[in-house]
Design a protein around this motif. Structure first.
Motif, PDB file in Angstrom:
ATOM      1  N   THR A 194       0.846  -1.293  -0.038  1.00  0.00           N
ATOM      2  CA  THR A 194      -0.004   0.345  -0.190  1.00  0.00           C
ATOM      3  C   THR A 194       0.590   1.064   0.021  1.00  0.00           C
ATOM      4  OG1 THR A 194      -1.039  -1.089   1.238  1.00  0.00           O
ATOM      5  CG2 THR A 194      -1.881   1.063   1.394  1.00  0.00           C
ATOM      6  N   PRO A 195       0.190   2.170  -0.810  1.00  0.00           N
ATOM      7  CA  PRO A 195       1.821   2.936  -0.840  1.00  0.00           C
ATOM      8  C   PRO A 195       0.937   4.624  -0.114  1.00  0.00           C
ATOM      9  CG  PRO A 195       0.668   2.860  -2.630  1.00  0.00           C
ATOM     10  CD  PRO A 195       0.262   2.471  -1.836  1.00  0.00           C
ATOM     11  N   ILE A 196       2.036   4.709   0.648  1.00  0.00           N
ATOM     12  CA  ILE A 196       1.736   6.432   2.036  1.00  0.00           C
ATOM     13  C   ILE A 196       1.938   7.144   1.538  1.00  0.00           C
ATOM     14  CG2 ILE A 196       2.623   7.182   4.417  1.00  0.00           C
ATOM     15  CD1 ILE A 196       3.450   4.288   5.536  1.00  0.00           C
ATOM     16  N   PRO A 197       0.562   7.815   0.752  1.00  0.00           N
ATOM     17  CA  PRO A 197       0.741   8.756  -0.018  1.00  0.00           C
ATOM     18  C   PRO A 197       1.280  10.051   1.064  1.00  0.00           C
ATOM     19  CG  PRO A 197      -1.870   7.840   0.262  1.00  0.00           C
ATOM     20  CD  PRO A 197      -1.144   7.778   1.485  1.00  0.00           C
ATOM     21  N   ALA A 198       2.225  11.098   0.021  1.00  0.00           N
ATOM     22  CA  ALA A 198       2.992  11.664   0.644  1.00  0.00           C
ATOM     23  C   ALA A 198       2.356  13.367   0.508  1.00  0.00           C
ATOM     24  CB  ALA A 198       4.859  12.393  -0.277  1.00  0.00           C
ATOM     25  N   ALA A 215      -1.105   0.232   6.961  1.00  0.00           N
ATOM     26  CA  ALA A 215      -0.178   0.527   6.527  1.00  0.00           C
ATOM     27  C   ALA A 215       1.564   1.344   6.786  1.00  0.00           C
ATOM     28  CB  ALA A 215      -0.283   1.072   4.469  1.00  0.00           C
ATOM     29  N   GLU A 216       1.427   2.491   7.768  1.00  0.00           N
ATOM     30  CA  GLU A 216       2.166   2.710   8.916  1.00  0.00           C
ATOM     31  C   GLU A 216       2.927   2.162   9.258  1.00  0.00           C
ATOM     32  OE1 GLU A 216       0.485   6.712   9.074  1.00  0.00           O
ATOM     33  OE2 GLU A 216       1.216   7.861   7.508  1.00  0.00           O
ATOM     34  N   SER A 217       1.821   0.897   9.691  1.00  0.00           N
ATOM     35  CA  SER A 217       2.125  -0.003  11.004  1.00  0.00           C
ATOM     36  C   SER A 217       3.222  -1.095  10.890  1.00  0.00           C
ATOM     37  CB  SER A 217       0.815   0.264  11.760  1.00  0.00           C
ATOM     38  OG  SER A 217       0.396   1.272  13.153  1.00  0.00           O
ATOM     39  N   ALA A 218       2.829  -1.623   9.639  1.00  0.00           N
ATOM     40  CA  ALA A 218       3.610  -2.874   8.953  1.00  0.00           C
ATOM     41  C   ALA A 218       4.689  -2.905   8.809  1.00  0.00           C
ATOM     42  CB  ALA A 218       2.478  -2.638   7.344  1.00  0.00           C
ATOM     43  N   TYR A 219       5.146  -4.109   9.984  1.00  0.00           N
ATOM     44  CA  TYR A 219       6.666  -3.938   8.793  1.00  0.00           C
ATOM     45  C   TYR A 219       7.208  -5.761   8.531  1.00  0.00           C
ATOM     46  CZ  TYR A 219      11.774  -3.055   9.332  1.00  0.00           C
ATOM     47  OH  TYR A 219      13.327  -3.300   9.451  1.00  0.00           O
ATOM     48  N   ALA A 266       3.336   9.900  -3.907  1.00  0.00           N
ATOM     49  CA  ALA A 266       3.236   8.668  -2.938  1.00  0.00           C
ATOM     50  C   ALA A 266       4.761   7.933  -2.758  1.00  0.00           C
ATOM     51  CB  ALA A 266       2.466   7.596  -3.186  1.00  0.00           C
ATOM     52  N   ALA A 267       5.016   7.450  -1.348  1.00  0.00           N
ATOM     53  CA  ALA A 267       5.661   6.638  -1.614  1.00  0.00           C
ATOM     54  C   ALA A 267       5.398   5.641  -0.893  1.00  0.00           C
ATOM     55  CB  ALA A 267       7.078   7.407  -0.410  1.00  0.00           C
ATOM     56  N   PRO A 268       6.023   4.753  -1.049  1.00  0.00           N
ATOM     57  CA  PRO A 268       5.424   2.766  -1.447  1.00  0.00           C
ATOM     58  C   PRO A 268       5.682   2.860   0.402  1.00  0.00           C
ATOM     59  CG  PRO A 268       7.841   2.885  -2.069  1.00  0.00           C
ATOM     60  CD  PRO A 268       7.571   4.409  -2.176  1.00  0.00           C
ATOM     61  N   ALA A 269       5.322   1.682   1.243  1.00  0.00           N
ATOM     62  CA  ALA A 269       4.963   1.426   2.832  1.00  0.00           C
ATOM     63  C   ALA A 269       6.401   0.812   2.713  1.00  0.00           C
ATOM     64  CB  ALA A 269       3.925   0.955   3.137  1.00  0.00           C
TER      65      ALA A 269
END
Length: 569
Positions: A433-437, A451-455, A556-559
């Protein structure tokens, strides 16, 4: 030990030798980054008119009342990991208080670190910075200015270590029953490592052996007392809390002390002690002090956020921060303060429901059992394929690799049929999921928040969002309220910047906690790494905290996928 109420806080702090007054235009000699654990924007806004101490002063600077921990994993360890790194948890690698170990797949504490031992007890579970996969403002500062000192202190290890980074000059946290400790390499000099806090620990030793006291100091808190039925038991919201301060058993004293304002009193004293020990603000270069006050979180979990316990805590917190600022004032050096929180929070479900909120308790084991039954019926598996709770599920080791995609798809369908679940995403979906800049934090979709919390290697196979205001089962006397959801009451936190003569300016932009480190870097004249997620917030205009010229960013930047190894340290 005599309990300290607000009027006595400042007088009890260790004496700090003053320095010569600086010129009015001097650059800051000290940056102070404060986190208040579970200090939601809701709490800040409700109490802002009543603050008279440190929080009133800080609120009179540049205030963002709608700051965000923009990610979904609104817990202490992930939230603190964003503050000084400028990065979301998908880059810090700290995706929960408990997360998966990449090597074993088993749950592990977020700061578990077998490369170190605790200075006060080499047999205690070790914690350190190894799992933090991003560098911090303190590391950027020391790379540019080796004479700068970086010191961190907190009521919790995960409040101190994540803000300090990998090579601070000092990092200390409260170990219940002992005092302030730190980590060292195996075989290291424990006495030398603990020397900065040894006298403080000795002076406060009686805290852990004498019955504590906590009662009303503010008449307006008394009317908030009430009784509720929580978890099938009567829960009395009052001061002192039920069974609090009556037992002389060491374990009970430690438990009582922790779930009270006392950890903040101790953290305040430790911060003043460390300022003096390291002579922060009085060296040849600008220094950084990070302080994380933990009592608001302890109290919120144990008693909720709308009773007399939190009422008294807000007054005490305001006084504690005021005492810290006055102690720094006595240094006679220019300094800049940033204050925020690691996450928000909400009150316990029963009181929320009585006030008209759609709040209720979840039954995670029953939900997991239903999901497993549906998945087994659909796939023909003979054993339960999923383990976890209402926020995260993982495939059991017995699920064949070839079956994983269809089992996860079946699990998503089963979760969609659950009335209490708002969404469920596979780890692979989130990593793609791209995280939109530049997208405002309050406009992020549920999937983008996750997505900002996935690793990879640390997150579960399925990340789940229960519907708003649904919380875990209660344990009256230990836990009645929590946080950790992807909803705004858990994401919204205040972000405040203050310095002497700072303009009084409230900005209602939905900024993020990842913006704090790049903003302070501009104040310090330090360039943050190119991969930070946050942006510099202009504070004082040209000549003070002026942000670098913006560079065009992709849409957008990829997660980050995670698991690529640690940053260069």
């Amino acid at each position: 030990m005599k309990r300290l109420f607000p009027a006595a806080l400042l007088a009890a702090l260790p004496a700090i030798a003053p320095a010569a007054p600086p010129a009015a235009s001097a650059a800051p000699k000290l940056i102070v980054a404060i986190s208040v654990d579970q200090f939601s924007a809701n709490l800040f806004e409700a109490w802002r008119p009543r603050f008279t101490g440190g929080l009133k002063r800080l609120s009179g600077g540049i205030a963002y009342p709608s700051g965000y921990q923009s990610h979904a994993a609104t817990e202490t360890c992930p939230g603190h990991s964003t503050l000084m790194t400028g990065r979301h948890p998908n880059k810090t690698g700290i995706v929960g208080n408990t997360m998966r170990d990449e090597a074993t797949g088993k749950p592990v504490y977020c700061l578990s670190d077998t490369d170190v031992v605790l200075a006060h007890d080499a047999k205690a579970p070790p914690v350190g910075p190894k799992r933090l996969m991003a560098d911090t403002l303190g590391e950027w500062l020391k790379a540019a200015s080796p004479q700068s000192r970086v010191v961190s202190v907190s009521g919790k290890d995960r409040g101190a270590i994540t803000m300090a980074g990998h090579r601070p000059d000092g990092v200390f946290w409260l170990f219940p029953g002992y005092g302030f400790t730190t980590y060292i390499a195996p075989g290291g000099d424990a006495t030398a490592a603990l020397a900065p806090v040894a006298a403080l620990n000795a002076a406060n030793a009686k805290v852990w052996t004498q019955k504590p006291k906590w009662t009303y100091a503010h008449p307006e808190c008394r009317p908030l007392a009430s009784e509720w039925t929580v978890g099938g038991k009567t829960f009395a919201s009052r001061l002192p809390p039920a069974n609090w301060g009556v037992s002389d058993k060491p374990a009970d004293i430690v438990r009582n002390v922790t779930a009270s304002p006392i950890p903040d009193d101790l953290t305040l004293a430790a911060a003043a002690t460390l300022i003096d020990h390291y002579r922060l603000g009085r060296g040849p270069a600008t220094d950084l002090l990070t302080v994380s006050f933990s009592a608001t979180d302890f109290i919120g979990h144990a008693y909720g956020t709308r009773g007399p316990e939190m009422c008294e805590q807000m007054y005490r917190l305001d006084a504690s921060i005021g005492a810290l600022l006055k102690a720094i004032d006595r240094l006679g050096v220019p300094y800049v303060v940033a204050l925020t929180a690691d996450h928000g929070g909400s009150d316990f479900a029963e009181r929320l429901a009585a006030n008209g909120y759609p709040a209720a308790r979840l039954d995670p084991p029953a939900m997991v059992a239903r999901v497993n039954a549906r998945v087994m019926a659909e796939t023909g598996l003979k054993a339960a394929p999923l383990e976890g709770g209402a926020d995260e599920l993982s495939l059991t080791p017995g699920v064949p690799t070839a079956d994983r995609p269809r089992v996860l798809a079946a699990a998503q369908r089963a979760l969609a049929a659950e009335p209490d679940i708002a969404g469920a995403f596979t780890l692979d979906e989130l990593l793609a999921t791209p995280i939109p800049a530049g997208k405002p934090a309050d406009e992020l979709s549920l999937r983008e928040r996750f997505a900002e919390s996935a690793y990879r290697g640390r997150s579960g196979d399925l990340l789940i969002a229960p519907k708003p205001y649904l919380s875990s089962p209660a344990r009256p006397g230990a836990y009645v309220a929590g946080h950790g959801s992807p909803w705004n009451y858990d994401r919204r936190v205040p972000i405040l910047f203050w310095w002497k003569d700072a303009p009084a300016y409230t900005r209602f932009l939905p900024v993020e906690t990842v913006d704090i480190a790049p903003t302070l870097a501009a104040v310090l004249g330090v360039s943050p790494p190119a991969d930070v997620d946050g942006r510099c917030l202009p504070l004082g205009g040209p000549g003070f905290g002026a942000c670098p010229s913006p560079v065009a960013a992709p849409a957008a930047a990829p997660a980050a996928r995670g698991g690529a190894g640690p940053v260069a340290r």
